[in-house]
Design a protein around this motif. Structure first.
Motif, PDB file in Angstrom:
ATOM      1  N   ASP A  60       0.649  17.669  -2.192  1.00  0.00           N
ATOM      2  CA  ASP A  60       1.160  16.544  -1.395  1.00  0.00           C
ATOM      3  C   ASP A  60       0.124  15.427  -1.249  1.00  0.00           C
ATOM      4  N   GLU A  61      -0.591  15.129  -2.340  1.00  0.00           N
ATOM      5  CA  GLU A  61      -1.622  14.100  -2.288  1.00  0.00           C
ATOM      6  C   GLU A  61      -1.103  12.705  -2.586  1.00  0.00           C
ATOM      7  N   CYS A  62      -0.004  12.607  -3.334  1.00  0.00           N
ATOM      8  CA  CYS A  62       0.413  11.310  -3.873  1.00  0.00           C
ATOM      9  C   CYS A  62       1.373  10.590  -2.933  1.00  0.00           C
ATOM     10  N   ILE A  63       0.823   9.913  -1.924  1.00  0.00           N
ATOM     11  CA  ILE A  63       1.684   9.190  -0.995  1.00  0.00           C
ATOM     12  C   ILE A  63       2.028   7.804  -1.520  1.00  0.00           C
ATOM     13  N   SER A  64       1.328   7.353  -2.555  1.00  0.00           N
ATOM     14  CA  SER A  64       1.619   6.029  -3.110  1.00  0.00           C
ATOM     15  C   SER A  64       1.788   6.099  -4.619  1.00  0.00           C
ATOM     16  N   CYS A  65       2.315   7.219  -5.110  1.00  0.00           N
ATOM     17  CA  CYS A  65       2.475   7.418  -6.546  1.00  0.00           C
ATOM     18  C   CYS A  65       3.414   6.362  -7.131  1.00  0.00           C
ATOM     19  N   HIS A  66       2.982   5.726  -8.219  1.00  0.00           N
ATOM     20  CA  HIS A  66       3.800   4.695  -8.854  1.00  0.00           C
ATOM     21  C   HIS A  66       4.525   5.244 -10.074  1.00  0.00           C
ATOM     22  N   PRO A 126      -3.108  -3.443  -2.387  1.00  0.00           N
ATOM     23  CA  PRO A 126      -4.305  -4.279  -2.438  1.00  0.00           C
ATOM     24  C   PRO A 126      -4.068  -5.719  -1.986  1.00  0.00           C
ATOM     25  N   PHE A 127      -2.850  -6.219  -2.143  1.00  0.00           N
ATOM     26  CA  PHE A 127      -2.588  -7.626  -1.871  1.00  0.00           C
ATOM     27  C   PHE A 127      -1.430  -7.770  -0.875  1.00  0.00           C
ATOM     28  N   PRO A 128      -1.645  -7.363   0.376  1.00  0.00           N
ATOM     29  CA  PRO A 128      -0.546  -7.336   1.349  1.00  0.00           C
ATOM     30  C   PRO A 128      -0.020  -8.700   1.762  1.00  0.00           C
ATOM     31  N   GLN A 129      -0.758  -9.768   1.446  1.00  0.00           N
ATOM     32  CA  GLN A 129      -0.316 -11.094   1.850  1.00  0.00           C
ATOM     33  C   GLN A 129       0.581 -11.768   0.822  1.00  0.00           C
ATOM     34  N   ASP A 130       0.816 -11.094  -0.301  1.00  0.00           N
ATOM     35  CA  ASP A 130       1.528 -11.758  -1.379  1.00  0.00           C
ATOM     36  C   ASP A 130       2.570 -10.830  -1.987  1.00  0.00           C
ATOM     37  N   LYS A 131       3.719 -11.367  -2.330  1.00  0.00           N
ATOM     38  CA  LYS A 131       4.732 -10.586  -3.040  1.00  0.00           C
ATOM     39  C   LYS A 131       4.220 -10.298  -4.441  1.00  0.00           C
ATOM     40  N   TYR A 132       4.290  -9.055  -4.848  1.00  0.00           N
ATOM     41  CA  TYR A 132       3.832  -8.683  -6.179  1.00  0.00           C
ATOM     42  C   TYR A 132       5.025  -8.712  -7.112  1.00  0.00           C
ATOM     43  N   LEU A 133       5.154  -9.785  -7.876  1.00  0.00           N
ATOM     44  CA  LEU A 133       6.310  -9.982  -8.725  1.00  0.00           C
ATOM     45  C   LEU A 133       6.050  -9.491 -10.139  1.00  0.00           C
ATOM     46  N   ILE A 134       7.067  -8.898 -10.735  1.00  0.00           N
ATOM     47  CA  ILE A 134       6.944  -8.306 -12.060  1.00  0.00           C
ATOM     48  C   ILE A 134       7.817  -9.070 -13.036  1.00  0.00           C
ATOM     49  N   PHE A 179       1.315   1.154  -5.030  1.00  0.00           N
ATOM     50  CA  PHE A 179       2.436   0.636  -4.259  1.00  0.00           C
ATOM     51  C   PHE A 179       2.913   1.684  -3.269  1.00  0.00           C
ATOM     52  N   ASN A 180       3.244   1.231  -2.074  1.00  0.00           N
ATOM     53  CA  ASN A 180       3.907   2.123  -1.130  1.00  0.00           C
ATOM     54  C   ASN A 180       5.307   2.432  -1.629  1.00  0.00           C
ATOM     55  N   VAL A 181       5.783   3.628  -1.349  1.00  0.00           N
ATOM     56  CA  VAL A 181       7.137   4.022  -1.702  1.00  0.00           C
ATOM     57  C   VAL A 181       7.835   4.481  -0.423  1.00  0.00           C
ATOM     58  N   ASP A 182       9.022   3.943  -0.138  1.00  0.00           N
ATOM     59  CA  ASP A 182       9.692   4.301   1.110  1.00  0.00           C
ATOM     60  C   ASP A 182      10.374   5.666   1.010  1.00  0.00           C
ATOM     61  N   LYS A 183      11.026   6.097   2.100  1.00  0.00           N
ATOM     62  CA  LYS A 183      11.603   7.440   2.172  1.00  0.00           C
ATOM     63  C   LYS A 183      12.725   7.660   1.169  1.00  0.00           C
ATOM     64  N   ASN A 184      13.295   6.582   0.662  1.00  0.00           N
ATOM     65  CA  ASN A 184      14.357   6.702  -0.344  1.00  0.00           C
ATOM     66  C   ASN A 184      13.827   6.637  -1.769  1.00  0.00           C
ATOM     67  N   GLY A 185      12.503   6.563  -1.904  1.00  0.00           N
ATOM     68  CA  GLY A 185      11.907   6.533  -3.233  1.00  0.00           C
ATOM     69  C   GLY A 185      11.792   5.151  -3.833  1.00  0.00           C
ATOM     70  N   TYR A 186      12.109   4.103  -3.064  1.00  0.00           N
ATOM     71  CA  TYR A 186      12.011   2.746  -3.586  1.00  0.00           C
ATOM     72  C   TYR A 186      10.604   2.198  -3.378  1.00  0.00           C
ATOM     73  N   GLY A 232       9.309   5.376 -13.056  1.00  0.00           N
ATOM     74  CA  GLY A 232       9.989   6.178 -12.066  1.00  0.00           C
ATOM     75  C   GLY A 232      10.737   5.437 -10.992  1.00  0.00           C
ATOM     76  N   ASN A 233      10.029   4.803 -10.070  1.00  0.00           N
ATOM     77  CA  ASN A 233      10.691   4.418  -8.826  1.00  0.00           C
ATOM     78  C   ASN A 233      10.984   2.937  -8.648  1.00  0.00           C
ATOM     79  N   LEU A 234      11.091   2.187  -9.728  1.00  0.00           N
ATOM     80  CA  LEU A 234      11.598   0.832  -9.576  1.00  0.00           C
ATOM     81  C   LEU A 234      13.073   0.840  -9.214  1.00  0.00           C
ATOM     82  N   LYS A 235      13.775   1.883  -9.650  1.00  0.00           N
ATOM     83  CA  LYS A 235      15.201   2.052  -9.334  1.00  0.00           C
ATOM     84  C   LYS A 235      16.060   0.935  -9.915  1.00  0.00           C
ATOM     85  N   CYS A 236      15.697   0.435 -11.077  1.00  0.00           N
ATOM     86  CA  CYS A 236      16.507  -0.580 -11.738  1.00  0.00           C
ATOM     87  C   CYS A 236      17.797   0.068 -12.236  1.00  0.00           C
TER      88      CYS A 236
END
Length: 337
Positions: free
Chosen positions: A16-22, A243-251, A229-236, A278-282
């Motif tokens: 249970d180490e990966c709380i921010s797994c991308h 690292p950059f909480p003041q800016d939207k990280y756009l892909i 990236f943080n991942v919410d309880k629904n996996g999104y 995995g969790n972009l959920k596109c």
């Protein structure tokens, strides 16, 4: 490039180490029977890839075997050989969190390197001293090329990880790699001192056009910096990077503009044209390489690219109107543009 899931199981999830797994959602969502890609499934994928021009073209660039932890698949060596029948450019990604040379996982990695497939790693500072450092040294005795992924949660975290690599390659006497990492270290030091709470734009401008590779005939090294990236309880995945909480990280989405650079194939055969595995959920799917005919795959690709373009136009409109983060009906993540 084709990025292919070969394994859902990850030994790091067990702790249970990966709380921010991308990369991928926890194991509990997948039945044990679906954890491992089978050799037969790999053979079926190969046949389909041969018959779909866009997939075959991407395969010639490279096939990346990933997961989960790819080395946990008991048949990974034969699976690697199977994909090598369509391209010599096959690599495998591992966390290299291995406790003993007697480990079956290590034996599989050794066999894969002997097949001239490249093994790449993601750096994990929590196990660097206990396992990664030792086994990375052993890897360099078996292969003369390597890409290291550095997933960082802050500038100080990035600085620390670059330092680990710099010390390692300096001890190994690999000067051209040490010099590249020194350049990274100096830039990160300056950025930390001048803009410790910088946004993504300042970070990108400051890092500039720094090289990602240090290449000499005796050894080729590549480094890839990936913000966590943080991942919410629904996996999104959350809208903002850690690292950059003041800016939207756009892909940027090349597929929406008519260019597929990376195709991800999940273990169930579903395809999505994205480097995130995995969790972009596109939601738009580009066909199933195990179930659909070549003709059906091409039709679904064309349809999905139109859906992507439509959704991304709405994302742009939402960002312009101050509604960034709103989900659109096409199922395109709100940070994709």
């Amino acid at each position: 490039m084709l990025s292919i899931f070969v394994e859902t199981s990850c030994n790091r999830y067990n702790r249970d180490e990966c709380i921010s797994c991308h990369v991928y959602e926890p194991l509990m969502e997948h039945p044990v029977s679906e954890w491992h890609l089978t050799v037969e499934q790999a053979r079926n994928m190969v046949e389909k890839i041969k018959n779909v021009e866009v997939l075959h073209t991407l395969a010639q660039q490279e096939i990346n075997l990933t997961g989960g932890e790819a080395s946990q698949n008991p048949d990974i060596v034969e699976i690697c050989q199977t994909f090598q029948t369509i391209t010599p450019h096959v690599c495998l990604h591992t966390n290299l969190d291995i406790l003993s040379e007697k480990s079956k996982r290590w034996s599989r990695l050794v066999e894969i390197m002997k097949l001239n497939a490249r093994v790449d790693i993601t750096l994990y500072p929590t196990v660097w001293e206990s396992s990664q450092k030792l086994f990375l040294g052993k890897m360099l005795e078996l292969q003369n090329k390597l890409i290291v992924n550095v997933v960082y949660e802050s500038l100080s975290d990035l600085k620390n990880q670059i330092g680990l690599l710099q010390n390692f390659f300096q001890e190994k006497g690999i000067a051209h790699v040490t010099e590249l990492l020194q350049t990274y270290s100096e830039k990160i030091d300056a950025l930390t001192n001048e803009h410790p709470n910088c946004d993504d734009k300042i970070y990108t401008a400051h890092m500039g056009d720094i090289e990602a590779f240090a290449s000499k005939p005796e050894f080729i090294f590549g480094i890839s910096l990936l913000p966590a990236f943080n991942v919410d309880k629904n996996g999104y995945r959350a809208m903002t990077s850690l690292p950059f909480p003041q800016d939207k990280y756009l892909i940027g989405c090349p597929a929406a503009r008519g260019s597929i650079d990376i195709m991800t194939i999940q273990q169930n055969g579903e395809m999505t044209p994205c480097c995130d595995v995995g969790n972009l959920k596109c939601q738009p799917k580009f066909g199933n390489v195990l179930k659909d005919s070549s003709h059906e795959i091409m039709e679904k690709m064309e349809t999905s690219m139109k859906v992507l373009a439509s959704g991304i136009r709405k994302n742009h409109k939402n960002i312009k109107n101050g509604k960034a983060g709103m989900q659109v009906e096409e199922g395109i993540p709100p940070y994709c543009q």
